[in-house]
Design a protein around this motif. Structure first.
Motif, PDB file in Angstrom:
ATOM      1  N   ARG A 180      -3.318 -23.495 -37.703  1.00  0.00           N
ATOM      2  CA  ARG A 180      -3.448 -22.111 -37.244  1.00  0.00           C
ATOM      3  C   ARG A 180      -2.796 -21.135 -38.206  1.00  0.00           C
ATOM      4  NH1 ARG A 180      -2.905 -20.679 -31.266  1.00  0.00           N
ATOM      5  NH2 ARG A 180      -0.698 -20.638 -31.718  1.00  0.00           N
ATOM      6  N   GLU A 200       5.480 -23.755 -36.010  1.00  0.00           N
ATOM      7  CA  GLU A 200       4.916 -24.495 -34.889  1.00  0.00           C
ATOM      8  C   GLU A 200       5.969 -24.741 -33.809  1.00  0.00           C
ATOM      9  OE1 GLU A 200       1.845 -25.073 -34.386  1.00  0.00           O
ATOM     10  OE2 GLU A 200       1.128 -24.394 -36.320  1.00  0.00           O
ATOM     11  N   LYS A 222       6.417 -21.921 -31.055  1.00  0.00           N
ATOM     12  CA  LYS A 222       5.350 -21.625 -30.107  1.00  0.00           C
ATOM     13  C   LYS A 222       5.675 -22.272 -28.768  1.00  0.00           C
ATOM     14  CE  LYS A 222       1.934 -21.684 -33.824  1.00  0.00           C
ATOM     15  NZ  LYS A 222       0.824 -22.461 -34.419  1.00  0.00           N
ATOM     16  N   GLU A 281       3.418 -21.901 -26.055  1.00  0.00           N
ATOM     17  CA  GLU A 281       2.188 -22.077 -25.294  1.00  0.00           C
ATOM     18  C   GLU A 281       1.853 -23.557 -25.142  1.00  0.00           C
ATOM     19  OE1 GLU A 281       2.450 -20.332 -28.063  1.00  0.00           O
ATOM     20  OE2 GLU A 281       1.784 -18.273 -27.743  1.00  0.00           O
ATOM     21  N   GLN A 282       1.121 -23.878 -24.077  1.00  0.00           N
ATOM     22  CA  GLN A 282       0.681 -25.245 -23.834  1.00  0.00           C
ATOM     23  C   GLN A 282      -0.834 -25.342 -23.953  1.00  0.00           C
ATOM     24  OE1 GLN A 282       2.319 -26.218 -19.997  1.00  0.00           O
ATOM     25  NE2 GLN A 282       4.368 -26.594 -20.816  1.00  0.00           N
ATOM     26  N   THR A 283      -1.285 -26.531 -24.257  1.00  0.00           N
ATOM     27  CA  THR A 283      -2.710 -26.810 -24.369  1.00  0.00           C
ATOM     28  C   THR A 283      -2.980 -28.169 -23.733  1.00  0.00           C
ATOM     29  OG1 THR A 283      -4.572 -26.848 -25.939  1.00  0.00           O
ATOM     30  CG2 THR A 283      -2.564 -27.983 -26.607  1.00  0.00           C
ATOM     31  N   TYR A 316      -3.718 -31.942 -23.123  1.00  0.00           N
ATOM     32  CA  TYR A 316      -3.683 -33.132 -23.961  1.00  0.00           C
ATOM     33  C   TYR A 316      -5.050 -33.789 -23.858  1.00  0.00           C
ATOM     34  CZ  TYR A 316      -2.146 -37.419 -26.186  1.00  0.00           C
ATOM     35  OH  TYR A 316      -2.013 -38.481 -27.059  1.00  0.00           O
ATOM     36  N   SER A 344      -0.659 -31.095 -19.911  1.00  0.00           N
ATOM     37  CA  SER A 344      -0.653 -30.197 -21.069  1.00  0.00           C
ATOM     38  C   SER A 344       0.595 -30.406 -21.901  1.00  0.00           C
ATOM     39  CB  SER A 344      -0.730 -28.736 -20.598  1.00  0.00           C
ATOM     40  OG  SER A 344      -1.967 -28.473 -19.957  1.00  0.00           O
ATOM     41  N   HIS A 373       2.849 -29.036 -25.764  1.00  0.00           N
ATOM     42  CA  HIS A 373       3.203 -27.952 -26.680  1.00  0.00           C
ATOM     43  C   HIS A 373       2.086 -27.746 -27.700  1.00  0.00           C
ATOM     44  CE1 HIS A 373       5.380 -25.997 -30.009  1.00  0.00           C
ATOM     45  NE2 HIS A 373       6.343 -25.689 -29.155  1.00  0.00           N
ATOM     46  N   GLN A 374       1.567 -26.537 -27.765  1.00  0.00           N
ATOM     47  CA  GLN A 374       0.400 -26.272 -28.597  1.00  0.00           C
ATOM     48  C   GLN A 374       0.680 -26.488 -30.080  1.00  0.00           C
ATOM     49  OE1 GLN A 374      -1.171 -22.110 -29.104  1.00  0.00           O
ATOM     50  NE2 GLN A 374      -2.853 -22.952 -27.892  1.00  0.00           N
ATOM     51  N   SER A 412      -1.150 -29.306 -32.400  1.00  0.00           N
ATOM     52  CA  SER A 412      -2.033 -28.905 -33.493  1.00  0.00           C
ATOM     53  C   SER A 412      -1.707 -29.663 -34.776  1.00  0.00           C
ATOM     54  CB  SER A 412      -1.952 -27.393 -33.729  1.00  0.00           C
ATOM     55  OG  SER A 412      -0.708 -27.018 -34.282  1.00  0.00           O
TER      56      SER A 412
END
Length: 274
Positions: A66, A103, A106, A108-110, A112, A120, A122-123, A127
């Motif tokens: 990102r 990284e 950050k 935010e979560q995403t 899995y 979810s 750690h984004q 990444s």
């Protein structure tokens, strides 16, 4: 100075933890060699492993996808190694570069997305892991007749190792054919409670070695409030605690000065350090 002895839960192998810590130091040295060689591209970097005598893979590279346009390059993060009797090791180093730090911060979560039912994570950590997983699978599957797999990391590398576990046991041949054991050092929290609960139910023996004076394992937060609505996180595995105050944030977190020292001096992990 004196301190309380380390707590070793049933099943924890302190000699194996020391060995894995030394392999993590080898991963950090891989990064140092890359810096010394002028941060060469993948096909030009010549890594000479200086750790325990094992058969080592080529470096496994990860990228901050990102923020790649700002920070600019893939970095050597990990490796696979094996013994003559076919014990296999997947090892990750922790934060070193500005890109790594970008990284870490950050929150935010995403989801899995590599295995079903894991909630979810750690984004930022996820990444990075996604960019190296194909190579991890390749090197793991190249080991003939593996006997067992050990996965380990420190700091950011512990979160990457945690993300690797559900992926490896779901999407490679390892879980079906041999034990998978996970030791991590100084791990931040990696996923939400759903991730942690699913992870802890997957029967992978996991030990989380943590200095109670180290700030890194206290983040991201495990609580939230209406005034500060942040995503919440939960640790995985069995904690292996020690309390050693070396006077500085960096020293309390050090893979050598704190974690390896404590494992080598479990009765007095703070003795002769201040």
């Amino acid at each position: 100075m004196s301190s309380s002895p380390m707590y070793f839960p049933p099943g924890f192998d302190s000699e194996k933890a020391i060995f894995l810590n030394q392999l993590v130091i080898t991963a950090y040295d891989m990064y140092s060699q890359w810096l010394y060689q002028g941060m060469q591209a993948k096909n030009r970097f010549g890594w000479a492993p200086k750790g325990p005598k094992l058969a080592y893979s080529e470096p496994i590279w990860g990228e901050d996808t990102r923020f790649l346009g700002i920070f600019g390059r893939a970095e050597p993060f990990a490796f696979v190694a094996s013994t003559e009797d076919n014990d296999v090791y997947l090892i990750f180093r922790g934060t070193e570069s500005h890109s790594d730090w970008s990284e870490n911060i950050k929150l935010e979560q995403t989801p899995y997305s590599l295995a079903p039912g894991y909630g979810s994570v750690h984004q930022g950590f996820f990444s990075i892991y996604e960019t190296m997983r194909d190579t991890i699978h390749k090197y793991l599957e190249e080991i003939p007749n593996p006997k067992r797999l050990y996965i380990a990391g420190h700091s950011l590398g512990s979160s990457l190792s945690t993300l690797a576990v559900p992926d490896v046991i779901t999407n490679t041949s390892y879980k079906a054919s041999l034990p998978v054991i996970h030791y991590n050092l100084a791990s931040p929290r990696t996923g939400d409670p759903d991730f942690a609960d699913a992870y802890n139910a997957n029967e992978v023996e996991t030990y989380r070695v943590v200095n109670t004076c180290d700030v890194v394992p206290t983040v991201p937060l495990s609580v939230t409030s209406s005034k500060l609505p942040l995503p919440i996180y939960k640790h995985v595995g069995v904690p292996v605690d020690f309390t050693a105050q070396y006077g500085e944030i960096v020293e309390n977190h050090s893979v050598k000065g704190a974690y390896l020292y404590a494992l080598q001096h479990p009765k007095q992990p703070e003795e002769n350090k201040r």
